[in-house]
Motif scaffolding. Structure first.
Motif, PDB file in Angstrom:
ATOM      1  N   ASN A 224      44.297  42.844  30.933  1.00 22.02           N
ATOM      2  CA  ASN A 224      44.682  44.008  31.719  1.00 22.02           C
ATOM      3  C   ASN A 224      45.513  43.581  32.924  1.00 22.02           C
ATOM      4  O   ASN A 224      45.011  42.941  33.839  1.00 22.02           O
ATOM      5  CB  ASN A 224      43.434  44.769  32.171  1.00 22.02           C
ATOM      6  CG  ASN A 224      43.806  46.113  32.771  1.00 22.02           C
ATOM      7  OD1 ASN A 224      44.987  46.470  32.857  1.00 22.02           O
ATOM      8  ND2 ASN A 224      42.806  46.863  33.207  1.00 22.02           N
ATOM      9  N   VAL A 225      46.773  43.932  32.897  1.00 19.78           N
ATOM     10  CA  VAL A 225      47.659  43.510  33.979  1.00 19.78           C
ATOM     11  C   VAL A 225      48.280  44.705  34.687  1.00 19.78           C
ATOM     12  O   VAL A 225      49.188  44.554  35.496  1.00 19.78           O
ATOM     13  CB  VAL A 225      48.784  42.584  33.448  1.00 19.78           C
ATOM     14  CG1 VAL A 225      48.200  41.283  32.952  1.00 19.78           C
ATOM     15  CG2 VAL A 225      49.586  43.272  32.363  1.00 19.78           C
ATOM     16  N   ALA A 226      47.768  45.899  34.389  1.00 15.27           N
ATOM     17  CA  ALA A 226      48.375  47.121  34.934  1.00 15.27           C
ATOM     18  C   ALA A 226      48.410  47.086  36.458  1.00 15.27           C
ATOM     19  O   ALA A 226      49.443  47.392  37.070  1.00 15.27           O
ATOM     20  CB  ALA A 226      47.600  48.342  34.448  1.00 15.27           C
ATOM     21  N   LYS A 227      47.291  46.697  37.073  1.00 13.13           N
ATOM     22  CA  LYS A 227      47.210  46.717  38.531  1.00 13.13           C
ATOM     23  C   LYS A 227      48.232  45.751  39.136  1.00 13.13           C
ATOM     24  O   LYS A 227      49.025  46.133  40.000  1.00 13.13           O
ATOM     25  CB  LYS A 227      45.793  46.326  38.973  1.00 13.13           C
ATOM     26  CG  LYS A 227      45.589  46.378  40.478  1.00 13.13           C
ATOM     27  CD  LYS A 227      44.209  45.908  40.893  1.00 13.13           C
ATOM     28  CE  LYS A 227      44.092  44.399  40.756  1.00 13.13           C
ATOM     29  NZ  LYS A 227      42.760  43.889  41.130  1.00 13.13           N
ATOM     30  N   GLU A 228      48.219  44.511  38.655  1.00 15.01           N
ATOM     31  CA  GLU A 228      49.104  43.501  39.240  1.00 15.01           C
ATOM     32  C   GLU A 228      50.571  43.842  38.993  1.00 15.01           C
ATOM     33  O   GLU A 228      51.414  43.661  39.874  1.00 15.01           O
ATOM     34  CB  GLU A 228      48.777  42.115  38.671  1.00 15.01           C
ATOM     35  CG  GLU A 228      47.456  41.541  39.149  1.00 15.01           C
ATOM     36  CD  GLU A 228      46.223  42.158  38.474  1.00 15.01           C
ATOM     37  OE1 GLU A 228      46.397  42.944  37.504  1.00 15.01           O
ATOM     38  OE2 GLU A 228      45.106  41.861  38.915  1.00 15.01           O
TER      39      GLU A 228
ATOM     40  N   ASN B  65      48.887  55.150  42.258  1.00 16.99           N
ATOM     41  CA  ASN B  65      47.814  55.769  41.457  1.00 16.99           C
ATOM     42  C   ASN B  65      47.208  54.742  40.502  1.00 16.99           C
ATOM     43  O   ASN B  65      45.998  54.646  40.357  1.00 16.99           O
ATOM     44  CB  ASN B  65      48.354  56.930  40.619  1.00 16.99           C
ATOM     45  CG  ASN B  65      48.705  58.140  41.470  1.00 16.99           C
ATOM     46  OD1 ASN B  65      48.474  58.140  42.684  1.00 16.99           O
ATOM     47  ND2 ASN B  65      49.255  59.154  40.837  1.00 16.99           N
ATOM     48  N   VAL B  66      48.107  54.009  39.840  1.00 16.35           N
ATOM     49  CA  VAL B  66      47.647  53.015  38.858  1.00 16.35           C
ATOM     50  C   VAL B  66      46.805  51.947  39.552  1.00 16.35           C
ATOM     51  O   VAL B  66      45.724  51.577  39.085  1.00 16.35           O
ATOM     52  CB  VAL B  66      48.851  52.351  38.135  1.00 16.35           C
ATOM     53  CG1 VAL B  66      48.395  51.192  37.255  1.00 16.35           C
ATOM     54  CG2 VAL B  66      49.614  53.378  37.308  1.00 16.35           C
ATOM     55  N   ILE B  67      47.314  51.466  40.696  1.00 18.51           N
ATOM     56  CA  ILE B  67      46.592  50.420  41.432  1.00 18.51           C
ATOM     57  C   ILE B  67      45.209  50.936  41.854  1.00 18.51           C
ATOM     58  O   ILE B  67      44.184  50.287  41.607  1.00 18.51           O
ATOM     59  CB  ILE B  67      47.402  49.963  42.667  1.00 18.51           C
ATOM     60  CG1 ILE B  67      48.722  49.311  42.224  1.00 18.51           C
ATOM     61  CG2 ILE B  67      46.588  48.994  43.526  1.00 18.51           C
ATOM     62  CD1 ILE B  67      49.754  49.176  43.333  1.00 18.51           C
ATOM     63  N   ALA B  68      45.191  52.121  42.437  1.00 17.85           N
ATOM     64  CA  ALA B  68      43.920  52.678  42.923  1.00 17.85           C
ATOM     65  C   ALA B  68      42.945  52.910  41.775  1.00 17.85           C
ATOM     66  O   ALA B  68      41.757  52.559  41.865  1.00 17.85           O
ATOM     67  CB  ALA B  68      44.184  53.982  43.680  1.00 17.85           C
ATOM     68  N   ALA B  69      43.440  53.480  40.680  1.00 17.77           N
ATOM     69  CA  ALA B  69      42.560  53.751  39.530  1.00 17.77           C
ATOM     70  C   ALA B  69      41.929  52.463  39.031  1.00 17.77           C
ATOM     71  O   ALA B  69      40.730  52.416  38.703  1.00 17.77           O
ATOM     72  CB  ALA B  69      43.358  54.427  38.415  1.00 17.77           C
TER      73      ALA B  69
ATOM     74  N   LYS C  17      38.008  51.411  39.036  1.00 18.98           N
ATOM     75  CA  LYS C  17      37.410  51.025  37.753  1.00 18.98           C
ATOM     76  C   LYS C  17      36.738  49.649  37.867  1.00 18.98           C
ATOM     77  O   LYS C  17      35.600  49.457  37.422  1.00 18.98           O
ATOM     78  CB  LYS C  17      38.512  50.984  36.687  1.00 18.98           C
ATOM     79  CG  LYS C  17      38.002  51.302  35.309  1.00 18.98           C
ATOM     80  CD  LYS C  17      39.066  51.756  34.320  1.00 18.98           C
ATOM     81  CE  LYS C  17      40.299  50.910  34.265  1.00 18.98           C
ATOM     82  NZ  LYS C  17      41.309  51.325  33.296  1.00 18.98           N
ATOM     83  N   GLU C  18      37.442  48.710  38.485  1.00 21.63           N
ATOM     84  CA  GLU C  18      36.877  47.356  38.648  1.00 21.63           C
ATOM     85  C   GLU C  18      35.610  47.393  39.490  1.00 21.63           C
ATOM     86  O   GLU C  18      34.631  46.691  39.211  1.00 21.63           O
ATOM     87  CB  GLU C  18      37.907  46.434  39.332  1.00 21.63           C
ATOM     88  CG  GLU C  18      39.012  45.976  38.406  1.00 21.63           C
ATOM     89  CD  GLU C  18      40.174  45.334  39.163  1.00 21.63           C
ATOM     90  OE1 GLU C  18      39.994  44.946  40.338  1.00 21.63           O
ATOM     91  OE2 GLU C  18      41.274  45.245  38.581  1.00 21.63           O
ATOM     92  N   SER C  19      35.644  48.225  40.528  1.00 20.69           N
ATOM     93  CA  SER C  19      34.496  48.322  41.425  1.00 20.69           C
ATOM     94  C   SER C  19      33.275  48.882  40.694  1.00 20.69           C
ATOM     95  O   SER C  19      32.151  48.413  40.868  1.00 20.69           O
ATOM     96  CB  SER C  19      34.885  49.183  42.627  1.00 20.69           C
ATOM     97  OG  SER C  19      33.749  49.661  43.271  1.00 20.69           O
ATOM     98  N   ILE C  20      33.513  49.908  39.860  1.00 22.55           N
ATOM     99  CA  ILE C  20      32.398  50.499  39.095  1.00 22.55           C
ATOM    100  C   ILE C  20      31.812  49.462  38.140  1.00 22.55           C
ATOM    101  O   ILE C  20      30.601  49.295  38.024  1.00 22.55           O
ATOM    102  CB  ILE C  20      32.885  51.748  38.314  1.00 22.55           C
ATOM    103  CG1 ILE C  20      33.239  52.856  39.304  1.00 22.55           C
ATOM    104  CG2 ILE C  20      31.827  52.224  37.314  1.00 22.55           C
ATOM    105  CD1 ILE C  20      33.972  54.029  38.693  1.00 22.55           C
TER     106      ILE C  20
END
Lengths: 260, 384
Positions: free
Chosen positions: B310-314, B370-374, B378-381
């Motif tokens: 998963n590289v969406a955030k970076e 939005n993508v970064i925050a989502a 998600k990672e935090s959950i």
């Protein structure tokens, strides 16, 4: 077809500095590149190979670092490279240089065409190309701007002149020096650069090329550089204004004054 | 800064820099003015093997990845962000095939693209921008074919490209799961192109509508399988965003180079303006921001090339940060040039115009946030 391209590594600057004591080029601190005119010779060699088949051998006489110029030539399509390098060659003038290169070319064996740039951007003599052909006793055409036809052991080329161009036919093998109008050199390709990186560069010293020790290096160079200087820049012209009759009279007088 | 590129990557950088400086830079203003697609440059890029840097060796490429694509894109963009898009936009159009294509599709298309065939990615529509879910283009199955109908908008490389990867709805009732990705060729019946758009920047890049009217596409041209369209698109963007970021870094660097050189030549109050602290601090900030953006781009590219899932955030972070830096740096470059910078005779206003698009396309920077925050949430959950 066996094609040989002779190149020279030169300082990458149009502002060449001369050591006032030794009268030689100052190379320190200046990046070295392939002599710009030789780049056209390399391109033409590769194009001839693409047109007629065969191989292109690139050759240079110079210090060990000239190897990078040879690798660059391979990256744009040359097949083999020879570095002729020996401390004994130091101080060579155009006569000794062309003699040395001609010995190395003889050692390479049979060839059809030798290509050189019209001159080097540092020394600007335009003598080494013709010198090589003289030492090898083969015909030469200088300032070639187009190689029109090669067939039945003859080549037809266009030689640039100040007014236009000559069309010349010459038997082969022969030597051409080329001008920049002859082609547009290509960019290297990545595959070419990779090939260049791993290519084996043939290295020959004076002992390898069967040359007369008296004819190489400083001893083999009849030229003695007494002094090198930049000619003073030309003064700007003068524009004479007025009606035609008056202007022409004035002009004639001016010409008389400077005694033509 | 040293990004520890390997030998081949350094070679790619050296070659693309040479092409950019010797071939692209001298014609950048000309193509910006004429708005033509720089085919002569594309030919040079193709002959230099650079089109294939990110394509696997078995399909005629050099076997590199996102890092290599970014290196080339950055260097080209440093000379011209628009001409660079002929290369980078092709990358965007190629990723769906690269990531999800069958071996046959890869053999058929990647080998051509590695040799210099231009590609394009078609997702955006008039009413489907950030809201990619509201795509209206349809693909109806008929025997061994799909029949495509609809209009794609603002497609980079449209008309110039031979290969188009297209997202269309195969089942509207399924929403996002009803989208499918197709490979469409320029020559297929029912493919037409709209007028060339007139743009603020990247004017040498072709931006047009791609119009499908009963366009018959063989079922072999479905990428992955029916219903996978959005996943293909999202994963494509995850891989391509570092490319936009690299384009932004290149544009910023190009503008900075000009500004630095100009500041040393421009004399006011009897001294070069580079001697004034006001200018020095601007230059220092610009260079620092560019380096930070570049570091983020290549760190992300490495992560993708190393096979991270998963590289969406970076990749969103890289795109967001680098494009904001590009806008800031190019604006400051114009400022350093003063009135001259505003003139089209000088090169910096073009960099500023070209920079703006990097904040908008392949997801606006608001969407990136939005993508970064989502992903953060998600990672935090997950970590709980």
């Amino acid at each position: 077809m066996n094609i040989i391209v002779c190149i020279k590594q030169v300082p990458n600057t149009t502002d060449v500095k001369i050591d006032p004591v030794t009268n030689t080029l100052i190379r320190d601190g200046v990046e070295s590149v392939i002599n710009p005119f030789d780049v056209y010779a390399i391109e033409e060699g590769v194009r001839l190979k693409e047109r007629f088949g065969g191989k292109v051998t690139v050759i240079t006489m110079g210090p060990p670092q000239a190897e990078s110029a040879l690798r660059e030539a391979i990256s744009v399509g040359c097949d083999e490279a020879v570095l002729v390098s020996d401390r004994k060659f130091a101080g060579s003038d155009t006569w000794a240089t062309s003699y040395t290169l001609s010995c190395a070319i003889k050692k390479l064996g049979e060839f059809d065409i030798i290509l050189c740039g019209k001159q080097a951007s540092d020394g600007d003599t335009a003598q080494v190309g013709p010198g090589i052909s003289t030492h090898l006793d083969i015909p030469q055409v200088t300032y070639v701007k187009k190689i029109e036809k090669i067939e039945n052991g003859k080549a037809v080329v266009e030689r640039m002149t100040e007014e236009g161009y000559d069309i010349l036919e010459t038997p082969m093998p022969c030597l051409f020096t080329v001008v920049k109008e002859i082609n547009t050199p290509r960019m290297p390709s990545l595959k070419g650069m990779m090939r260049a990186k791993s290519a084996q560069i043939v290295k020959w010293t004076a002992a390898d090329i069967d040359c007369d020790p008296q004819s190489i290096g400083l001893d083999g160079s009849p030229t003695r550089v007494v002094r090198i200087f930049t000619p003073p820049p030309r003064k700007g012209g003068e524009i004479i204004k007025g009606d035609a009759a008056q202007v022409s009279q004035e002009l004639v007088q001016l010409l008389k004054d400077i005694v033509i | 800064m040293d990004y520890l590129f390997n030998e081949q990557q350094k070679m790619i950088q050296e070659l693309s820099r040479k092409i950019a400086q010797e071939k692209i830079k001298p014609v950048a203003a000309k193509y910006d003015e004429s708005e033509e697609f720089a085919w002569d440059i594309m030919k040079i890029i193709a002959e230099s093997d650079l089109f294939g840097v990110y394509i696997p060796e078995q399909y005629g490429g050099l076997g590199g990845g996102i890092t290599e694509m970014c290196i080339v894109t950055e260097e080209f963009s440093r000379a011209c962000g628009a001409i660079a898009l002929g290369f980078a936009g092709t990358g965007l159009g190629t990723f769906p095939i690269l990531l999800y294509g069958s071996d046959e599709q890869k053999k058929k298309y990647l080998t051509r693209i590695a040799k210099g065939t231009v590609a394009a990615f078609c997702i955006t529509e008039a009413e489907a921008g950030s809201d990619a879910g509201s795509i209206k283009t349809t693909a109806r199955r008929e025997g061994d074919y799909y029949i495509l109908n609809g209009t794609k908008q603002w497609i980079t490389n449209a008309g110039e490209a031979d290969v188009y990867t297209v997202i269309a709805m195969t089942d509207k009732t399924k929403g996002a799961r009803g989208a499918t990705a197709f490979i469409v060729e320029k020559g297929m019946k029912g493919v037409e192109f709209g007028q060339k758009e007139k743009k603020l920047g990247i004017r040498a890049s072709a931006t047009r509508e791609v119009i499908f009217t009963d366009c018959k596409v063989p079922k072999e041209n479905v990428i992955a399988r029916e219903g996978m369209g959005f996943i293909v698109a999202m994963k494509t963007f995850d891989s391509s965003r570092p490319g936009v970021a690299a384009q932004a870094v290149g544009i910023a660097q190009g503008a900075f180079d000009e500004a630095l050189s100009y500041s040393r030549k421009r004399v006011q109050f009897g001294q070069p303006i580079s001697s004034f602290q006001a200018i020095q601090h601007m230059l220092a900030d610009m260079a620092t921001q560019i380096e930070a953006a570049r570091a983020l781009v290549y760190a992300t590219a490495r992560m993708i090339d190393a096979g991270a899932k998963n590289v969406a955030k970076e990749s969103s972070m890289a795109k967001l940060f680098a494009s904001d830096v590009a806008m800031k740096v190019t604006t400051d470059a114009v400022q350093i040039f003063g009135g001259y910078g505003y003139m089209r005779d000088y090169p910096v206003e073009k960099y500023m115009r070209d920079a703006k698009i990097t904040q908008i396309y392949e997801g606006t920077n608001q969407i990136q946030r939005n993508v970064i925050a989502a992903n953060l949430i998600k990672e935090s959950i997950k970590a709980e």
